[in-house]
Design a protein around this motif. Structure first.
Motif, PDB file in Angstrom:
ATOM      1  N   LEU A 119      36.792  35.941  41.789  1.00  0.00           N
ATOM      2  CA  LEU A 119      37.884  34.978  41.629  1.00  0.00           C
ATOM      3  C   LEU A 119      39.016  35.259  42.615  1.00  0.00           C
ATOM      4  N   ALA A 120      39.315  36.541  42.848  1.00  0.00           N
ATOM      5  CA  ALA A 120      40.354  36.886  43.823  1.00  0.00           C
ATOM      6  C   ALA A 120      39.996  36.349  45.199  1.00  0.00           C
ATOM      7  N   ASN A 121      38.722  36.384  45.538  1.00  0.00           N
ATOM      8  CA  ASN A 121      38.284  35.840  46.827  1.00  0.00           C
ATOM      9  C   ASN A 121      38.429  34.321  46.871  1.00  0.00           C
ATOM     10  N   VAL A 122      38.183  33.647  45.740  1.00  0.00           N
ATOM     11  CA  VAL A 122      38.418  32.200  45.672  1.00  0.00           C
ATOM     12  C   VAL A 122      39.891  31.899  45.928  1.00  0.00           C
ATOM     13  N   LEU A 123      40.762  32.615  45.246  1.00  0.00           N
ATOM     14  CA  LEU A 123      42.196  32.339  45.372  1.00  0.00           C
ATOM     15  C   LEU A 123      42.696  32.636  46.777  1.00  0.00           C
ATOM     16  N   HIS A 124      42.164  33.684  47.399  1.00  0.00           N
ATOM     17  CA  HIS A 124      42.541  33.977  48.784  1.00  0.00           C
ATOM     18  C   HIS A 124      42.087  32.846  49.701  1.00  0.00           C
ATOM     19  N   LYS A 125      40.886  32.342  49.417  1.00  0.00           N
ATOM     20  CA  LYS A 125      40.323  31.262  50.241  1.00  0.00           C
ATOM     21  C   LYS A 125      41.188  30.006  50.172  1.00  0.00           C
ATOM     22  N   GLU A 126      41.807  29.775  48.994  1.00  0.00           N
ATOM     23  CA  GLU A 126      42.571  28.547  48.778  1.00  0.00           C
ATOM     24  C   GLU A 126      44.081  28.774  48.874  1.00  0.00           C
ATOM     25  N   ALA A 127      44.493  29.939  49.392  1.00  0.00           N
ATOM     26  CA  ALA A 127      45.915  30.289  49.386  1.00  0.00           C
ATOM     27  C   ALA A 127      46.760  29.255  50.125  1.00  0.00           C
ATOM     28  N   GLY A 128      46.191  28.637  51.137  1.00  0.00           N
ATOM     29  CA  GLY A 128      46.976  27.684  51.919  1.00  0.00           C
ATOM     30  C   GLY A 128      47.295  26.407  51.167  1.00  0.00           C
ATOM     31  N   SER A 129      46.299  25.864  50.458  1.00  0.00           N
ATOM     32  CA  SER A 129      46.475  24.554  49.821  1.00  0.00           C
ATOM     33  C   SER A 129      46.991  24.644  48.394  1.00  0.00           C
ATOM     34  N   GLY A 130      46.651  25.718  47.696  1.00  0.00           N
ATOM     35  CA  GLY A 130      47.004  25.809  46.276  1.00  0.00           C
ATOM     36  C   GLY A 130      46.008  25.119  45.380  1.00  0.00           C
ATOM     37  N   HIS A 131      45.307  24.114  45.904  1.00  0.00           N
ATOM     38  CA  HIS A 131      44.298  23.407  45.097  1.00  0.00           C
ATOM     39  C   HIS A 131      43.067  24.280  44.920  1.00  0.00           C
ATOM     40  N   VAL A 132      42.627  24.410  43.696  1.00  0.00           N
ATOM     41  CA  VAL A 132      41.416  25.169  43.399  1.00  0.00           C
ATOM     42  C   VAL A 132      40.397  24.215  42.799  1.00  0.00           C
ATOM     43  N   GLN A 133      39.183  24.241  43.344  1.00  0.00           N
ATOM     44  CA  GLN A 133      38.112  23.385  42.825  1.00  0.00           C
ATOM     45  C   GLN A 133      37.690  23.854  41.437  1.00  0.00           C
ATOM     46  N   PRO A 134      37.090  22.971  40.641  1.00  0.00           N
ATOM     47  CA  PRO A 134      36.588  23.399  39.333  1.00  0.00           C
ATOM     48  C   PRO A 134      35.403  24.362  39.441  1.00  0.00           C
ATOM     49  N   LEU A 135      34.674  24.304  40.547  1.00  0.00           N
ATOM     50  CA  LEU A 135      33.496  25.144  40.713  1.00  0.00           C
ATOM     51  C   LEU A 135      33.296  25.472  42.184  1.00  0.00           C
ATOM     52  N   TYR A 136      32.574  26.570  42.398  1.00  0.00           N
ATOM     53  CA  TYR A 136      32.206  27.031  43.737  1.00  0.00           C
ATOM     54  C   TYR A 136      30.781  27.566  43.672  1.00  0.00           C
ATOM     55  N   GLY A 137      30.186  27.729  44.855  1.00  0.00           N
ATOM     56  CA  GLY A 137      28.901  28.393  44.931  1.00  0.00           C
ATOM     57  C   GLY A 137      29.055  29.884  44.654  1.00  0.00           C
ATOM     58  N   ILE A 138      27.953  30.530  44.324  1.00  0.00           N
ATOM     59  CA  ILE A 138      28.033  31.945  43.963  1.00  0.00           C
ATOM     60  C   ILE A 138      28.424  32.815  45.153  1.00  0.00           C
ATOM     61  N   GLY A 139      28.302  32.291  46.368  1.00  0.00           N
ATOM     62  CA  GLY A 139      28.774  32.990  47.547  1.00  0.00           C
ATOM     63  C   GLY A 139      30.078  32.426  48.072  1.00  0.00           C
ATOM     64  N   LEU A 140      30.879  31.793  47.181  1.00  0.00           N
ATOM     65  CA  LEU A 140      32.185  31.190  47.487  1.00  0.00           C
ATOM     66  C   LEU A 140      32.080  29.866  48.233  1.00  0.00           C
ATOM     67  N   GLU A 141      30.909  29.260  48.273  1.00  0.00           N
ATOM     68  CA  GLU A 141      30.743  27.999  48.989  1.00  0.00           C
ATOM     69  C   GLU A 141      31.608  26.907  48.353  1.00  0.00           C
ATOM     70  N   ARG A 142      32.357  26.192  49.177  1.00  0.00           N
ATOM     71  CA  ARG A 142      33.164  25.060  48.706  1.00  0.00           C
ATOM     72  C   ARG A 142      32.319  23.791  48.599  1.00  0.00           C
ATOM     73  N   GLU A 143      31.529  23.533  49.628  1.00  0.00           N
ATOM     74  CA  GLU A 143      30.788  22.275  49.721  1.00  0.00           C
ATOM     75  C   GLU A 143      29.488  22.392  48.930  1.00  0.00           C
ATOM     76  N   LEU A 144      29.368  21.590  47.904  1.00  0.00           N
ATOM     77  CA  LEU A 144      28.167  21.581  47.064  1.00  0.00           C
ATOM     78  C   LEU A 144      27.668  20.145  46.973  1.00  0.00           C
ATOM     79  N   ALA A 145      27.472  19.544  48.148  1.00  0.00           N
ATOM     80  CA  ALA A 145      27.146  18.117  48.231  1.00  0.00           C
ATOM     81  C   ALA A 145      25.928  17.795  47.369  1.00  0.00           C
ATOM     82  N   GLU A 146      26.040  16.706  46.643  1.00  0.00           N
ATOM     83  CA  GLU A 146      24.995  16.308  45.704  1.00  0.00           C
ATOM     84  C   GLU A 146      23.950  15.451  46.416  1.00  0.00           C
ATOM     85  N   SER A 147      22.685  15.794  46.230  1.00  0.00           N
ATOM     86  CA  SER A 147      21.593  15.014  46.826  1.00  0.00           C
ATOM     87  C   SER A 147      20.432  14.966  45.841  1.00  0.00           C
TER      88      SER A 147
END
Length: 607
Positions: free
Chosen positions: A303-331
């Motif tokens: 979680l600390a790594n998620v927050l560091h990743k989003e430190a610039g925007s402040g917006h936190v996604q509801p979910l991430y990939g297990i390797g901190l992936e932001r993009e989880l495009a649905e197909s």
């Protein structure tokens, strides 16, 4: 939607499944020792066994690992107590019996945890010389790619686009590749995993790995602070939750599967193989309740790594990939038929694009214990508090703004009561944490904000029409997530409005002890099945408001609907008890632990 008629003798797919794993990979095994689902080398990888989602005509051999006994008349299946080691026994009409032991290695060696992306299967005759057939038929690309198969003296390699697997085995390779029946007169073993040579003897290594894995799990279980009642149910729930943590990073997935429908032909088929901050908080909370804090510590690192990743925007996604992936495009996966032929099969989840404002509360709630618990290796300090205050600012800014809500509605935004509730919890817990780290000015600051949000919820979420707290500000529809008011301490147990909310929901959302999420139609119509975590939230609410006998009866009715291995999926048909939805669902297993802790008699009543 029509489905092809069953034209084979293959068994119909069901969720009477066991899960094995080692916090790096997992697999689902049916009652006759077919491995019907397994993703490698990660929980969210393309499956190497996907028979569960190719089951329009029953569970096929392709996409599965199987061990059959000729003329089987019955089978039994159980876990070794306190472990994730599965034992399946099958008998033929002559009384001959074969035992299959399945596990994923997990033990300490060379001062680190050994948890390879590997399945181990041990086969041995318990009586007679039963005739068996052993097959291992992985494939790539969701069935689009048959592997290139090469054989060695004691191994087979399966070369697929996404991964190359090596099967080291003492099963005669000719019999295995040809699917030949043969008499089992000795112990045999299979290791399926990375394309690496094996140093030791196959059967000896299998025995040693089983012993070491059993020891590690039993040591882990031994340290749990169990309630007096319902201990076996709690142990199985705890192990299942632990298996849902990808230990390398600390992420906790919501479930191990994708696209198991919430109800027959509903189209409610989602990919849950990612880390929702909401679900992960509830897992951490449940295991903390058993004094198992290691899962929380690893998760907070992720979680600390998620927050560091989003430190610039402040917006936190509801979910991430297990390797901190932001993009989880649905197909969609067109070549996968789906569970019992009920597609679609999805990869990815569009919810990563959502705004779900309860996220900030879930972050702070998950981290709160680290400021108060003196056992931890890394206790929260002033710098950690400062990072959480950033999340508190988001909660404050968004507490009365529309969002997609806890149920991730795709076409409707409202000011959801449960989202505002978690924003209140964010500010409330920050006030407690500020007091702990000796910052009284910040404690007063966050207490004031919590009080403002509390006043708004009390004013705008209350529906005089329904005599209940509604699902959104100014609304009148009911939603089970409002019951979390009790769990996060927003209202005292004897609050008359909370009591009347529970009573209103029972009239509208309940089928006996089983509860639906909400009453309004959503993007797919009205929900058909009950949602297991909501049923457990009701149990908790009943116990809090003094209706303990009813709470216990409802809890035991839910326990009776677990599958034969003690595991629950996300949803249930309240009439038949059949399980639906992704599996195993962490939310549901959390409910087992919370209910047992809430309802158990105290230890000092008997000792």
């Amino acid at each position: 939607m029509s489905h092809p008629s069953v034209v084979s003798n293959a068994p119909a797919a069901s969720l009477d499944l066991a899960m094995i794993g080692n916090c790096a990979i997992s697999a689902l095994v049916d009652a006759t020792a077919h491995v019907v689902w397994c993703c490698m080398p990660r929980f969210d990888s393309t499956p190497v066994f996907d028979a569960l989602l190719q089951s329009a005509n029953g569970v096929p051999e392709s996409g599965a690992m199987a061990m059959e006994i000729e003329g089987m008349v019955r089978s039994e299946q159980s876990y070794d107590h306190g472990t994730a080691i599965l034992r399946t026994r099958m008998w033929d009409a002559q009384g001959q019996c074969v035992e299959v032991v399945d596990f994923a290695p997990r033990f300490v060696t060379r001062d680190r945890v050994f948890r390879p992306a590997q399945l181990v299967r041990r086969i041995r005759p318990l009586s007679g010389r039963p005739r068996i057939r052993v097959t291992v038929r992985p494939h790539g690309g969701w069935g689009a790619e048959q592997p290139q198969v090469t054989r060695g003296s004691h191994h087979v390699r399966f070369v697929m686009p996404e991964i190359t697997l090596r099967l080291n085995t003492s099963v005669p390779i000719t019999y295995l590749l040809d699917g030949t029946w043969f008499a089992l007169d000795r112990e045999m073993s299979l290791f399926l995993g990375p394309d690496e040579t094996m140093a030791g003897a196959i059967d000896d290594t299998a025995r040693e790995f089983e012993d070491q894995t059993s020891l590690m799990w039993r040591h882990w279980t031994h340290r749990l602070a169990l309630p007096l009642d319902y201990q076996d149910a709690v142990i199985r729930a705890a192990i299942t939750l632990k298996l849902c943590q990808y230990e390398e990073t600390g992420a906790i997935v919501a479930a191990m599967t994708t696209s198991l429908p919430e109800a027959p032909d509903s189209g409610r088929n989602w990919d849950y193989r990612f880390c929702w901050l909401r679900d992960a908080f509830f897992v951490v909370r449940a295991l903390n309740g058993l004094s198992e804090v290691g899962t929380m510590e690893k998760y907070l690192g992720w979680l600390a790594n998620v927050l560091h990743k989003e430190a610039g925007s402040g917006h936190v996604q509801p979910l991430y990939g297990i390797g901190l992936e932001r993009e989880l495009a649905e197909s969609f996966v067109p070549q996968a038929q789906g569970y019992r032929g009920m597609g679609p099969v999805r990869i990815g989840n569009q919810a990563h694009e959502h705004f779900q404002h309860d996220t900030y509360g879930n972050i702070i709630l998950a981290a709160a214990q680290s400021f108060h618990d003196h056992r931890l290796f890394h206790r929260g300090d002033a710098s950690d508090f400062a990072a959480l205050e950033t999340m508190g600012e988001q909660a404050w800014r968004l507490h009365d703004q529309p969002d997609a809500g806890i149920w991730e509605l795709r076409t409707r935004a409202r000011i959801h009561t449960s989202s505002s509730l978690m924003c209140w919890a964010a500010c409330d817990r920050l006030a407690h944490i500020a007091h702990r780290v000796a910052l009284p000015g910040r404690a007063a600051f966050w207490r004031d904000r919590a009080d403002v949000i509390r006043s708004k919820i009390l004013q705008f979420a209350w529906s005089e029409k329904r005599n209940a707290y509604a699902e959104s500000f100014g609304g009148s529809e009911l939603d089970a997530s409002v019951l979390l008011m009790g769990e996060v301490g927003f209202v005292p147990p004897n609050d008359p409005r909370f009591i009347s909310t529970v009573e209103a929901m029972e009239k509208t959302l309940c089928d006996g002890p089983f509860m639906r999420r909400y009453e309004a139609a959503d993007d797919f119509g009205r929900p058909e099945t009950t949602f297991n975590i909501c049923s457990f939230w009701r149990v908790d609410a009943l116990a809090r408001i003094g209706r303990r006998d009813e709470a216990r009866a409802a809890f035991e009715a839910l326990l009776a609907r677990r599958n034969p291995l003690g595991i629950l999926s996300e949803d249930m048909n309240p009439d038949t008890g059949e399980l639906w939805g992704n599996f195993p669902q962490t939310y549901s297993m959390v409910g087992i632990i919370h209910g047992a802790l809430r309802l158990s008699a105290p230890w000092d009543s008997v000792v």
